[in-house]
Structure formats: C-alpha cells, structure tokens
Design a protein around this motif. Structure first.
Motif, short mmCIF file in Angstrom:
data_model
loop_
_atom_site.label_atom_id
_atom_site.label_comp_id
_atom_site.label_asym_id
_atom_site.label_seq_id
_atom_site.Cartn_x
_atom_site.Cartn_y
_atom_site.Cartn_z
N GLY A 43 51.14 21.45 5.64
CA GLY A 43 50.07 21.55 4.43
C GLY A 43 48.70 20.82 4.86
O GLY A 43 47.69 21.36 4.65
N GLN A 44 48.98 19.89 5.70
CA GLN A 44 47.82 19.00 6.28
C GLN A 44 46.97 19.98 7.29
O GLN A 44 45.55 20.02 7.30
N ALA A 45 47.66 20.89 8.02
CA ALA A 45 46.84 21.68 8.83
C ALA A 45 46.25 22.90 8.21
O ALA A 45 45.01 23.30 8.49
N ALA A 46 46.92 23.50 7.02
CA ALA A 46 46.25 24.24 6.33
C ALA A 46 45.17 23.96 5.70
O ALA A 46 44.04 24.68 5.38
N LEU A 47 45.02 22.60 4.99
CA LEU A 47 43.99 21.85 4.26
C LEU A 47 42.83 21.85 5.33
O LEU A 47 41.64 22.04 4.85
N VAL A 48 42.98 21.39 6.52
CA VAL A 48 41.71 21.35 7.53
C VAL A 48 41.31 22.42 7.87
O VAL A 48 40.10 22.75 7.99
N LEU A 49 42.29 23.63 7.90
CA LEU A 49 41.80 24.95 8.27
C LEU A 49 40.89 25.49 7.28
O LEU A 49 39.79 26.03 7.43
N GLU A 50 41.22 25.24 6.17
CA GLU A 50 40.67 25.60 4.68
C GLU A 50 39.28 25.09 4.64
O GLU A 50 38.02 25.52 4.38
N LYS A 51 39.09 23.65 5.03
CA LYS A 51 37.76 22.87 5.02
C LYS A 51 36.66 23.41 6.07
O LYS A 51 35.65 23.57 5.93
N LEU A 52 37.29 23.66 7.33
CA LEU A 52 36.50 24.23 8.26
C LEU A 52 35.99 25.53 7.93
O LEU A 52 34.92 25.78 8.04
N HIS A 53 37.01 26.62 7.52
CA HIS A 53 36.63 27.85 7.22
C HIS A 53 35.51 27.64 6.04
O HIS A 53 34.45 28.41 6.23
N ARG A 54 35.57 26.93 5.11
CA ARG A 54 34.57 26.91 3.81
C ARG A 54 33.22 26.40 4.36
O ARG A 54 32.29 26.85 4.10
N TYR A 55 33.15 25.31 5.35
CA TYR A 55 32.26 24.84 5.79
C TYR A 55 31.47 25.77 6.59
O TYR A 55 30.17 25.77 6.30
N ALA A 56 32.12 26.47 7.62
CA ALA A 56 31.22 27.60 8.29
C ALA A 56 30.88 28.34 7.52
O ALA A 56 29.61 28.98 7.71
N ALA A 57 31.55 28.81 6.27
CA ALA A 57 30.96 30.18 5.63
C ALA A 57 29.79 29.62 4.87
O ALA A 57 28.87 30.61 4.70
N GLN A 58 29.98 28.42 4.27
CA GLN A 58 28.58 27.98 3.66
C GLN A 58 27.53 27.83 4.39
O GLN A 58 26.33 28.16 3.94
N PHE A 59 27.67 27.45 5.68
CA PHE A 59 26.49 27.36 6.53
C PHE A 59 25.90 28.75 6.93
O PHE A 59 24.67 28.94 6.77
N THR A 60 26.83 29.63 6.99
CA THR A 60 26.31 31.05 7.55
C THR A 60 25.36 31.55 6.18
O THR A 60 24.36 32.05 6.10
N LYS A 61 26.01 31.44 4.72
CA LYS A 61 25.60 31.89 3.63
C LYS A 61 23.94 31.16 3.49
O LYS A 61 23.12 31.67 2.96
N SER A 62 23.96 29.82 3.84
CA SER A 62 22.70 28.86 3.82
C SER A 62 21.51 29.60 4.66
O SER A 62 20.55 29.72 4.24
N VAL A 63 22.18 29.82 5.79
CA VAL A 63 20.82 30.49 6.89
C VAL A 63 20.52 31.71 6.34
O VAL A 63 19.32 32.07 6.47
N THR A 64 21.44 32.51 5.89
CA THR A 64 21.21 33.96 5.56
C THR A 64 20.58 34.14 4.27
O THR A 64 20.25 35.32 3.80
N GLY A 65 20.51 33.14 3.52
CA GLY A 65 20.01 33.08 2.02
C GLY A 65 21.08 33.73 1.10
O GLY A 65 20.45 34.30 0.04
N LYS A 66 22.19 33.50 1.42
CA LYS A 66 23.28 34.08 0.24
C LYS A 66 24.05 32.87 -0.14
O LYS A 66 25.25 33.15 -0.58
N SER A 67 23.51 31.73 -0.44
CA SER A 67 24.12 30.48 -0.90
C SER A 67 24.29 30.77 -2.43
O SER A 67 23.74 31.48 -3.02
N ASP A 68 25.38 30.33 -2.75
CA ASP A 68 26.03 30.65 -4.19
C ASP A 68 25.08 29.63 -5.22
O ASP A 68 25.19 29.99 -6.45
N ASP A 69 24.36 28.69 -4.76
CA ASP A 69 23.52 27.81 -5.55
C ASP A 69 21.92 27.72 -4.78
O ASP A 69 21.70 26.91 -4.28
N LEU A 70 21.09 29.00 -5.12
CA LEU A 70 19.96 28.83 -4.75
C LEU A 70 18.99 28.05 -5.41
O LEU A 70 18.94 28.08 -6.73
N SER A 71 17.99 27.50 -5.03
CA SER A 71 17.29 26.53 -5.42
C SER A 71 16.00 27.45 -5.93
O SER A 71 15.61 28.36 -5.23
N THR A 72 15.38 26.97 -7.21
CA THR A 72 14.02 27.41 -7.53
C THR A 72 13.10 26.42 -7.43
O THR A 72 12.03 26.79 -8.11
#
Length: 789
Positions: A352-381
């Motif tokens: 469970g600990q390994a799965a949790l770390v892997l999930e955190k890393l995947h979510r962070y990298a995905a959010q980083f890519t979305k932020s750079v490409t302009g596809k963030s879920d919470d775009l600022s106005t």
C-alpha cells in the motif's frame, strides 16, 4: 381536571427524563472528543448565577439532596461546574463498573475527567472537586474557565443540567488578581449570552432585588426576561413584618419564567450536619404555616424549584432540538470533508505504501505537464500562470528585448573610424574595408550571448516556480519528506535540461561568429551600402552648407559699415568659403559638424595669415578654423602640436606620442564614406543574426527544458524515488498533519455519535409512552403567578 394535570406532569417528567439526558450525552460526547459546543452548536443548559453571599451553593445542594460542594469563607467555586442530575428510579447505575461486587449503590457520581470511576461518598466528590479546581487554577484564589463535569445519578433528583459559576465578587482577597471581578463577570457573560442558555438568577430576599448582581447581569443579555428564572433565597431571615411575595409575583423585576422562593440551611445547620432532607421538611413547614406565602405556595420550596427548572429546561431543549439536529448534521458533513481532505494517512503494508508513492508521483508529473501545456483543471482568470508565463518570457521578454538591441546605436563614428584604422594596421584603408566590418559585427553578435543564456535561466526558474506551486497546492505536503524529495528530484531534472540548453545556445551564438555570411539574401551588400552612404553624405553636406551660408551672412551683417566697407575682404572671404565647400574636406565628431574644406590644416592656417583673414572681427569659415593653428588630429579631436613636435632655429624636434591616441577624424569624403558604409553593413548583418537567434534560442529552450517535462519527468521521479528502502521514510507524516487527522477523526466520530443519539430519541420517547410532538411544546411560563413584562 386533576387527572389531566397529573398526565401533563407525567408527560413533562418523562419528557425531561428523555431530553435532558440526551443533551448530557451530547455534552459528554463533545467534551471527550474536544469538540467545542460553541458558535452555531450551542447545547441547551442552565447557568446558575449569583453573588457569593446569595446562597447559590445551598440551592444546588438542595436540588441534589446532598452536601457535595466546597464551602468556606472565601470564594469556593473557581471553575465552572457542569452538574448533570439524572433521575434513576432504580438503585444503581445503568452500567456499573466492571468487576464490581455487591448491590449497586443508591446514589453515585462520576467525573468526566475520571471516566469509569464511581464515587458513592459525597465527601469524596467534594474532595475531588476541590482537588480538580486546584489543578486547573494558577493560584489558591484564582479562577479558570475550564469546566469540571460531574454527573450525579439518584432517585431523589429530577433530571436537569446546571452550570455552577463562580460567585460575583467585588474586592480581591488573598492572591486574587486585581481584576478578579472583571474576570468573573466575563466568564459568566460568556455562558449566559448564548441564546441556548437558561439563567437561574439567585438573589437573597433580605436585599434590594433591584440591585441584585445576578439580575443585573441577566438583564444585559436577556433584557426581556425570556430565559431567566429567578430564585429568591433566605426568605426565613427577612425583617419581621416583611415578606417576598411581591418578588415572587414578579411585581418588582418581572421575568417571563417567574420566580421560586426557597429557604437555605444556615451555617449552624451545616455545622451541626443537619441533613438536607430535614432542611426540606423544615422548609415545607415554614411555607405551610406562614400566612403571607399561602397564595404563592406553588412558587415556594426546593421541590417546586426542581420541578420548574426541569420542566422549563425540557421545553427549552425541545424547542431547540430540531435546529440543533440540523446544525450537528451540517458540522458532521463539514468534519467528513475536512477528514477526506487530510487523507487516510500512511498505509500499514509495504504494498500500500508503494502504491501510494507511485500515485503521488504520477499525479504530480501529470499536473506539471497540464500546467505547462495550459490544460490545468483550475485555470486562473486573474494572472498568467504555468506555460503562459513561459510563452511571455520567450516572446515578450527575450524576443522583444533582443529586437531592441542595436549595437550601432552605441557606436560613434569615431569608434568606427578607430576600428577601421586599427584593422588596417600600417596599410592604407580601402574604400570598402572588410576586416573592420567583421571585427565589429562579431563584437555586436557577442553582445547577444548573455541575453540568450539568460532566457534559458529565466525559463528554468519559471519551471521551478511551477514545481513549488504544485507541491504547495497538493496533499503531498502531508508527507514533508516526500514533498522535499519530489522538489529536489524535479530540481535535478530541470538542471539536467538547463545544461544542454545553455550549451546549445552557446553553440548557436558560436555558429553566428564562426562564419560571416555576406552572401545572405537579406544582407544589404557592398554596392547598396555604398549608394546609401553616398546619399547620406550628400544630405549631410547640403545641411552643412546651409549652416555655413547662414553663419557667413550673420558675419557680414555684423561687420562695421554693413556690406559697403571692406568689400575686398568680404569677397576674399566668399572665395575662401567657396574653396572650402568645393575642396571636399569633411570633419565630424559627435553631433557637431565642421566645414568642408579642400586644404590641409596647415594650408588653412597659412592661407589665413597670407590673406589677413585673422584680423579682428573676421568671422568667415576660414577664420572659424584658424583656431586649428598649432593643432593636429589626435585624442579628443586634437592635441597641441607642442606635445608632438617643436620648432627651434628652423629645426623640427619630434616627441614621443601620447599614451592614448584616437583615430583621426574623417577628413575626406572617402574617409567619411568608409565610416558610413561600415555602419550600414554592420546594422544589416546584425539584424540577420539577431533574427536567427530570436528564432532558434526559444526552440532550444523548448526542446531541452519545457518539452522534456512531458517526456521524462515522471520516469525520472520513479527512478530516483520509487525504491522499497526509501518509501517508508518518504511517507513519514508531518506531526501537525497527523495530529490534525486524529483531531478531525475524533470530531467526526463525536458528531456522528451525536447524530445517532438524537436519532434514537423519538423511539425512546415513544417507548416511554410520550407523544413525540411533546418535544415541540410551547414557550409559556410555568405557573399562573409568573408574569411577563
């Protein structure tokens, strides 16, 4: 009619036995879980208020039927005592302690701070109250707002909940602080200002009721007397011929809930250990035989006080219960959302600990890519963020900043002339010099190296900024070591992209320096540059000729005699001016131009002496240049000839040259054309190199830095952090986060238990034979003698 009153009284008693313990259970649940029953979640209760000499403690002991409160000449109640009275029609607690033997006790008490410990001796209860009071106060006479919670179960009490507050005092005694009165008043007001709190205002009958401390405080928070119950004590020690009937009837200070008169035990009764049962019997005899209290007998006595308080409290709870239930449900939902936001904590098993770390890393990298490409879920106005900031850096800062760079603007014609002469060395300079052009254009290209490198570093900093913002906004902060490890690994990854980006940018600049491509299709070329230079030279000569003519005209008008006298000199001056304009001599330095003449400096001076043009008042162009006598071109546009050579007896003596020698000023049209052509060629080629770097540098930055995030950040994080030996330490939670989760979990459990407790109440009341609608009984006052305003 008596049967109907008996049924109503039985319903009220059963209702009180159901509602009051419900609130008691809610109070215990909230206290044990650390949930503050304040704000929108205030539980109904009765606060007992009175001065030190009002008989407040005797009233409470009379309601309980036992001596259990600390007594003494000074202040005894120094912490709020929450007294839960529970009527038990059978002998013993509902849940006797495990391992207990023998018959259950008739009466018993239990403190919340000592759960499971049963006190059957009321002397022990008094001792524990004194000990707990001392533990919670800083001095022997100080006060504290921390509650002491005591539950007393007995068949001799009616179910109710009272809060015994410190008695109002005015003069500090012992080591009490100087503001003891203000502290006690504020403590009392903190309870009675709540709309859910009923006020039991205790006042002695042998003092003016209008000056009662208890009623004065209650009027501050309950000016209409809707939730204040008056208690008149010491009726038996009033002056002979007087009584308190006007007080009890509400004629002096009206209260909606009315007054109850009681008789306290005197100090002699306490010393002689006269039981409260005996005191109650004596109290009944007093009211039964006193002629003045016969018509208000229903408002007199401890038993009447107990019934009145229990009934009013039950009604009060019944009216507040529906709203209270809604508020508890809302607070429970809020606590559930808070606990969900805090997460479930670290799993116990390694998988469970390994799965949790892997999930955190995947979510962070995905959010980083979305932020750079302009596809963030919470775009600022409100402001640019993520990839938009990087685009702003590349286009608005770098490209526009590079386009504003013009090295020829900072070069004077003297600088260009110096470069031309230095490149020629000992040789003469041709019309179109190539060497100085290449030297100057390479110097200009090198000036673009720093902005290009700075562009990569700024983008690197922006990516680091995105990483910090993502880590701050994600729940990974609950694991500070994991958050720090992700930040460090991301920094290493971005640094690995910055190095090749800087190397590539340096190579792009070096490529521009390696070969000066004069065959580029956008390069202006030599012939075109020469034509433009000639056009610019002609424009300058025309403008200068106009300036010279204007100055000559001013000089002629300023000569004595106007244009009639000295005509020969004027003609000569005109001839000299014409020779100067046609001879082709050109000199310029900075923004100030000189006359174009055909002779050398020495010839000008000699001609001036020969023609007598240096006479005082002569203002022609030759006269203006006569100041050049004894000077030659050198540093700063001229150096005294005496510093270079000297004349003595017809012999010239040469001297050492100065340490700093600048190029001679352009004298001929050919020299001036060299400067102008070089400037035009330099600007044209620099523009070509600038446009190339403005296009290729952002591409290099995007390839090595920005696009690499999507290509390899997640893989880099997994390779550096996803290790079985490292995972347990990464998931070490911050102590504050763990404490918050435990607190939120306890609060959710308490609120859930409260919701369940309230939900069980209708079934309990129905089982007791009480109509559930009785919970919502009216607010009317108790007894016909209670008057409102």
């Amino acid at each position: 009619m008596p049967q109907q009153q008996q049924q109503q009284q039985q319903a009220h008693t059963t209702l009180g036995d159901g509602l009051v313990p419900l609130v008691n259970r809610l109070q215990d649940i909230f206290s044990q879980a650390g949930v503050e029953a304040q704000g929108d979640l205030e539980l109904p209760q009765i606060a007992v208020v009175g001065s030190q000499s009002s008989g407040k403690s005797s009233v409470l002991e009379a309601l309980v039927g036992r001596d259990f409160l600390p007594r003494g000449p000074d202040i005894c109640t120094r912490r709020p005592l929450v007294l839960q009275l529970v009527h038990t029609p059978y002998a013993g607690p509902l849940n006797p302690p495990h391992g207990s033997h023998g018959p259950p006790p008739m009466e018993w008490g239990e403190f919340l701070h000592r759960p499971g410990e049963i006190f059957t001796e009321f002397e022990a209860i008094r001792a524990e109250i004194e000990a707990e009071t001392t533990r919670g106060t800083s001095s022997s006479k100080g006060v504290s707002n921390t509650q002491i919670r005591l539950k007393i179960c007995s068949p001799h009490v009616l179910t109710m909940t009272l809060v015994d507050l410190p008695g109002i005092t005015r003069v500090p005694v012992g080591d009490q602080p100087a503001d003891i009165e203000a502290q006690i008043r504020e403590m009392i007001l903190s309870y009675i200002r709540r709309e859910s709190c009923l006020i039991l205002a205790v006042s002695p009958a042998n003092s003016d009721l209008g000056n009662s401390d208890a009623l004065t405080l209650s009027k501050l928070v309950d000016p209409e007397g809707r939730r204040t119950i008056g208690v008149i004590t010491k009726l038996d020690i009033m002056d002979r011929g007087t009584d308190a009937c006007s007080y009890l009837r509400g004629e002096v200070v009206p209260l909606r809930l009315g007054y109850i008169g009681v008789i306290n035990r005197c100090q002699q009764d306490i010393v002689q250990r006269r039981s409260i049962r005996e005191a109650r019997a004596a109290e009944s005899e007093f009211f039964r035989h006193h002629p003045a209290y016969g018509e208000v007998a229903g408002m007199c006595g401890t038993e009447a006080l107990g019934r009145s308080v229990s009934t009013i409290l039950a009604r009060h709870i019944g009216n507040l219960l529906p709203t209270l239930q809604d508020k508890i449900v809302a607070r429970r939902n809020e606590a559930a959302r808070e606990l969900a936001a805090l997460g479930d904590g670290r799993p116990d098993d390694a998988g469970g600990q390994a799965a949790l770390v892997l999930e955190k890393l995947h979510r962070y990298a995905a959010q980083f890519t979305k932020s750079v490409t302009g596809k963030s879920d919470d775009l600022s106005t409100v402001a640019l963020e993520g990839g938009a900031r990087i685009h702003f850096v590349l286009q608005d800062i770098f490209v526009k900043g590079l386009e504003s760079l013009d090295p020829t603007q900072a070069m004077t014609e003297e600088d260009i002339r110096t470069a031309i002469q230095n490149a020629a060395g000992t040789k003469a300079v041709l019309l179109l010099p190539e060497e100085p052009f290449e030297v100057l254009v390479k110097q200009a290209i090198k000036k673009m190296s720093d902005p290009c490198q700075m562009c990569a570093r700024i983008v690197h900093d922006e990516l680091s900024r995105i990483a910090r913002q993502l880590l701050a906004n994600q729940d990974v902060q609950r694991y500070p070591r994991l958050a720090q490890a992700i930040e460090d690994s991301t920094r290493d990854f971005l640094g690995q992209g910055l190095l090749p980006a800087e190397h590539m940018i340096g190579s792009l600049v070096d490529c521009q320096l390696a070969h000066i491509n004069t065959n580029h299709r956008d390069f202006v070329g030599g012939s075109t540059a020469l034509r433009r230079a000639q056009q610019e030279l002609e424009q300058r000569r025309a403008a200068e000729g106009a300036i010279v003519s204007a100055e000559e005209e001013d000089a002629m008008l300023s000569t004595p005699g106007g244009g009639g006298g000295g005509g020969e000199e004027n003609a000569e001056d005109g001839a000299g001016g014409q020779v100067g304009r046609s001879g082709g001599r050109y000199a310029a330095k900075g923004a100030k131009s000189r006359s174009v003449l055909g002779e050398s400096n020495g010839a000008i001076v000699e001609r001036a002496h020969a023609t007598g043009s240096t006479k005082e008042g002569k203002k022609g162009p030759i006269a203006r240049l006569s100041s050049l006598e004894g000077k030659v071109s050198g540093a700063g546009g001229g150096v005294d000839a005496s510093l270079l050579y000297s004349h003595e007896n017809g012999v010239v003596t040469l001297k050492e040259p100065p340490g700093n020698i600048r190029a001679s000023e352009p004298v001929t049209d050919e020299e001036m054309l060299q400067v102008l052509v070089t400037r035009i060629l330099l600007g044209s080629y620099f523009s070509i190199s600038r446009s190339i770097l403005a296009d290729t540098v952002p591409k290099a930055v995007m390839h090595f830095l920005v696009n690499s995030v999507a290509r390899g950040l997640q893989q880099h994080l997994i390779q550096s952090l996803y290790s079985p030996n490292l995972i347990p330490s990464l998931l070490m939670e911050h102590p504050e986060a763990e404490a918050l989760r435990l607190k939120a979990s306890a609060r959710l459990a308490a609120l859930s238990a409260a919701v369940s407790t309230i939900g069980e109440l209708p079934q309990e009341l129905l089982a007791a034979g009480v109509n559930v609608g009785a919970v919502a009984v009216g607010h009317g006052g108790h007894g016909g003698g209670h008057r409102g305003y």
